[in-house]
Design an enzyme around this catalytic site. Structure first.
Site, PDB file in Angstrom:
ATOM      1  N   PHE A 119      32.749  66.679  33.730  1.00 21.97           N
ATOM      2  CA  PHE A 119      33.916  67.274  33.071  1.00 21.97           C
ATOM      3  C   PHE A 119      34.702  66.296  32.199  1.00 21.97           C
ATOM      4  O   PHE A 119      35.922  66.415  32.076  1.00 21.97           O
ATOM      5  CB  PHE A 119      34.846  67.904  34.109  1.00 21.97           C
ATOM      6  CG  PHE A 119      34.133  68.679  35.173  1.00 21.97           C
ATOM      7  CD1 PHE A 119      33.221  69.667  34.836  1.00 21.97           C
ATOM      8  CD2 PHE A 119      34.333  68.401  36.511  1.00 21.97           C
ATOM      9  CE1 PHE A 119      32.538  70.380  35.814  1.00 21.97           C
ATOM     10  CE2 PHE A 119      33.654  69.106  37.495  1.00 21.97           C
ATOM     11  CZ  PHE A 119      32.751  70.094  37.150  1.00 21.97           C
ATOM     12  N   CYS A 120      34.023  65.343  31.558  1.00 21.38           N
ATOM     13  CA  CYS A 120      34.698  64.350  30.719  1.00 21.38           C
ATOM     14  C   CYS A 120      35.832  63.660  31.471  1.00 21.38           C
ATOM     15  O   CYS A 120      36.874  63.329  30.900  1.00 21.38           O
ATOM     16  CB  CYS A 120      35.222  64.979  29.427  1.00 21.38           C
ATOM     17  SG  CYS A 120      33.916  65.452  28.284  1.00 21.38           S
ATOM     18  N   ALA A 121      35.614  63.459  32.766  1.00 22.79           N
ATOM     19  CA  ALA A 121      36.548  62.727  33.626  1.00 22.79           C
ATOM     20  C   ALA A 121      35.710  61.970  34.646  1.00 22.79           C
ATOM     21  O   ALA A 121      35.887  62.105  35.854  1.00 22.79           O
ATOM     22  CB  ALA A 121      37.530  63.676  34.297  1.00 22.79           C
ATOM     23  N   CYS A 143      28.236  62.933  29.974  1.00 21.18           N
ATOM     24  CA  CYS A 143      29.292  63.931  30.136  1.00 21.18           C
ATOM     25  C   CYS A 143      28.741  65.344  30.076  1.00 21.18           C
ATOM     26  O   CYS A 143      28.070  65.705  29.118  1.00 21.18           O
ATOM     27  CB  CYS A 143      30.358  63.741  29.058  1.00 21.18           C
ATOM     28  SG  CYS A 143      31.692  64.923  29.117  1.00 21.18           S
TER      29      CYS A 143
END
Length: 470
Positions: free
Chosen positions: A380-382, A400
């Site tokens: 989740f781009c985290a 990602c």
């Protein structure tokens, strides 16, 4: 649990009647449960844009009627957004491409010697612009960044920030960047308390409101933040536009984010053959080129629609939907919901989870192919946050949004379900029932990895016999 009477039905959105094919045969109305990535456009927004489209013209460029109309609409959109965000007198509203673009713009405007403090729990849009060799602008590359460990309570977040700010040397300009609501867990962060801590130590604070603004009211003045950034496509407004709003002084002193027409007030030739440029000190300073007037107008339309619907009612209905999802998943022992602050922490309509015995990509693919439910799987781009929540090395590498192993193999990723003002009860009910069926009975189809994604194996003649991701 009863439906809040104030908002018994969802707001109309595009795509609510779209049907999709199932790999097992037939079609079903698509259940869009990936709002945290891009929310569907409100019907109201689409209608407003369609009504304006025949009158589309250049902005700040022409004397003709359509150009003047478009210019007025663009600047009125700026005022609408400022009102929606509770901006203070003197604050600027700059239209950008996205939250990512907004925070890179702010990174490029940092004063010399600025220290930046950011939690490892941030989305990459607010984690990466500061101090990275890939950061935008000289200031962003030169910034001294302190990455703070993931807190396990809101109070710990404030305490961690206070200690870091108190220990900084030398004492100079500083910026804190923090999310309002996590794009992974949905949990609300103590923004007002973090802002107070930042200001008490002479620092400024930027709020990443990409996940907060579509679900809760955001007031720059009430939260006492210096800047706020968000994206239109998460606020039910398509067309690729975003906002950076807040204090004007750093923005006015910075070099224009892009050099070009619109940002310049006056350009003259010098005797030595060069040019001298006088730049605007308004928001136009960072809006060079022909602006995305439709994107800005769609954001303003969404702001008006959400304000008119009333956030009290919208929040109440979303909490009802969150309760339905949480209660349903609680009945499945194999499901573990990811959380920083604990099960009772307030959140927006975003939940991530893992299912024991399942590869998350396989599970998400089965939800789509067999039930017509769109969720998201991955990191989740985290990446640092998800790896922390899953108990892995936060320094490990990963792509990602893509699974890292074939179905049935151990893979470091999770499943995210997200919803909002346009989500009907049936979608979350179908989702909960589908989770239970997949866990209890297994997938009904065979799956394979293709281009890094888990997809149905359309060459399979039968159904999957396995009951897990094995």
């Amino acid at each position: 649990m009863s439906v809040p009477t104030a908002v018994a039905t969802p707001l109309p959105v595009l795509g609510r009647d779209v049907t999709v094919p199932l790999v097992t045969g037939g079609e079903v109305t698509y259940a869009a449960l990936d709002y945290a990535a891009s929310a569907p456009a409100l019907q109201r927004v689409w209608d407003d844009v369609a009504a304006y489209a025949p009158y589309y013209g250049s902005v700040h460029r022409g004397a003709g009627y359509l150009s003047q109309l478009s210019t007025d609409l663009f600047e009125n959109a700026r005022e609408t957004v400022a009102e929606f965000l509770g901006c203070r007198d003197g604050d600027q509203v700059v239209f950008t491409r996205s939250t990512t673009d907004s925070l890179n713009l702010l990174a490029a405007a940092l004063p010399a010697g600025c220290r930046v403090f950011v939690f490892e729990t941030e989305h990459h849009a607010s984690l990466l612009p500061w101090g990275s060799p890939h950061a935008a602008g000289r200031r962003g590359r030169d910034a001294d960044v302190t990455y703070l460990d993931a807190p396990r309570t809101p109070a710990q977040a404030v305490e961690t920030l206070e200690r870091a700010l108190a220990a900084r040397e030398p004492y100079g300009p500083a910026l804190v960047c923090v999310t309002g609501a996590s794009n992974v867990t949905g949990e609300l962060w103590p923004v007002r308390e973090l802002a107070a801590a930042a200001h008490a130590h002479g620092a400024r604070i930027a709020l990443d409101a990409a996940q907060l603004a579509p679900h809760h009211p955001v007031s720059v003045a009430d939260l006492d933040v210096d800047w706020v950034a968000f994206s239109g496509h998460k606020l039910y407004a398509p067309f690729g536009s975003g906002v950076l709003a807040g204090r004007a002084d750093w923005l006015r002193r910075a070099e224009p984010y892009l050099a070009g027409g619109g940002a310049s007030r006056r350009v003259t030739r010098r005797a030595d053959g060069g040019v001298d440029v006088e730049w605007h000190d308004s928001a136009a300073r960072h809006e060079a080129g022909s602006p995305n007037v439709i994107g800005a107008y769609s954001i303003a339309s969404a702001c008006r629609a959400l304000t008119e619907a009333g956030f009290d009612a919208l929040v109440a209905r979303e909490e009802y939907l969150i309760g339905k999802v949480r209660d349903g998943l609680a009945e499945v022992p194999e499901v573990r919901i990811l959380s920083l602050f604990g099960d009772d922490a307030p959140r927006v309509g975003v939940l991530s989870f893992v299912v024991e015995g399942w590869n998350s990509s396989h599970f998400a693919a089965a939800l789509s192919a067999e039930y017509g439910i769109g969720v998201r799987d991955g990191l989740f781009c985290a990446h640092p946050l998800v790896r922390t929540l899953l108990g892995s090395d936060p320094q490990a590498q990963g792509e990602c949004g893509a699974p890292e192993a074939a179905p049935g193999e151990k893979s470091l990723n999770a499943i995210r379900v997200s919803f909002g003002a346009g989500t009907p009860d049936e979608h979350v009910e179908r989702f909960v029932n589908a989770v239970k069926e997949l866990v209890n009975d297994g997938a009904r189809w065979n799956y394979r990895t293709e281009d890094g994604r888990c997809v149905p194996d359309t060459s399979a003649a039968g159904t999957a016999a396995a009951g897990t991701g094995a």
